[in-house]
Design a protein around this motif. Structure first.
Motif, PDB file in Angstrom:
ATOM      1  N   TYR A  31       0.846  -1.190   0.000  1.00 42.17           N
ATOM      2  CA  TYR A  31       0.000   0.000   0.000  1.00 42.17           C
ATOM      3  C   TYR A  31       0.882   1.239   0.000  1.00 42.17           C
ATOM      4  O   TYR A  31       2.105   1.140  -0.054  1.00 42.17           O
ATOM      5  CB  TYR A  31      -0.901  -0.023   1.224  1.00 42.17           C
ATOM      6  N   TYR A  99      -4.310   2.225   3.340  1.00 43.82           N
ATOM      7  CA  TYR A  99      -4.692   1.061   2.541  1.00 43.82           C
ATOM      8  C   TYR A  99      -4.912   1.377   1.067  1.00 43.82           C
ATOM      9  O   TYR A  99      -5.103   0.470   0.272  1.00 43.82           O
ATOM     10  CB  TYR A  99      -5.926   0.394   3.129  1.00 43.82           C
ATOM     11  N   ARG A 100      -4.918   2.620   0.712  1.00 46.41           N
ATOM     12  CA  ARG A 100      -4.894   2.944  -0.707  1.00 46.41           C
ATOM     13  C   ARG A 100      -3.478   2.753  -1.234  1.00 46.41           C
ATOM     14  O   ARG A 100      -2.526   2.771  -0.468  1.00 46.41           O
ATOM     15  CB  ARG A 100      -5.393   4.375  -0.914  1.00 46.41           C
ATOM     16  N   ASN A 101      -3.342   2.551  -2.524  1.00 46.42           N
ATOM     17  CA  ASN A 101      -1.999   2.230  -3.024  1.00 46.42           C
ATOM     18  C   ASN A 101      -1.233   3.431  -3.544  1.00 46.42           C
ATOM     19  O   ASN A 101      -0.054   3.332  -3.867  1.00 46.42           O
ATOM     20  CB  ASN A 101      -2.048   1.125  -4.083  1.00 46.42           C
TER      21      ASN A 101
END
Length: 123
Positions: A31, A99-101
């Motif tokens: 992430y 948690y976003r990439n």
């Protein structure tokens, strides 16, 4: 998710430090992950932001060519190698993740913050 940063300390101008950040509850590197710092009286500044989407790291001009982000997946740890430190690098350094990439390197976007580690650069 818990982020544990370490490696701060006092160093003279021109010196080096390596910060480490170990995570529990999240696989770093899958992430977005990065480092921010906050100098006294100033806003938190993103100094190293890694995007797992394109495996790239953003650095602002203030630290480019002096700071290097790296990661060790086997240890679930990320690092910030800081060379040629200057007095204006002084501040509390935070490990961050989300948690976003991929994320802008602005503090308002990041969901998880470590406790911070103090870096003091002074002669």
């Amino acid at each position: 998710v818990q982020l544990q940063a370490s490696g701060g300390g006092s160093v003279q101008p021109g010196g080096s430090l390596r910060l480490s950040c170990t995570a529990s509850g999240m696989k770093l590197g899958m992430y977005a992950v990065g480092w921010f710092r906050q100098a006294p009286g100033k806003e938190r500044e993103g100094i190293s932001c890694f995007s797992s989407r394109n495996e790239s790291t953003y650095y602002p001009d203030s630290v480019k060519d002096r700071f290097t982000f790296s990661r060790d997946a086997s240890k679930n740890t990320v690092y910030l190698q800081m060379n040629d430190l200057r007095p204006d690098d002084t501040g509390v350094y935070y490990c961050v993740a989300d948690y976003r990439n991929t994320l802008p390197c602005k503090y308002i976007y990041w969901g998880y913050w470590g406790q911070g580690t103090l870096v003091t650069v002074s002669s």
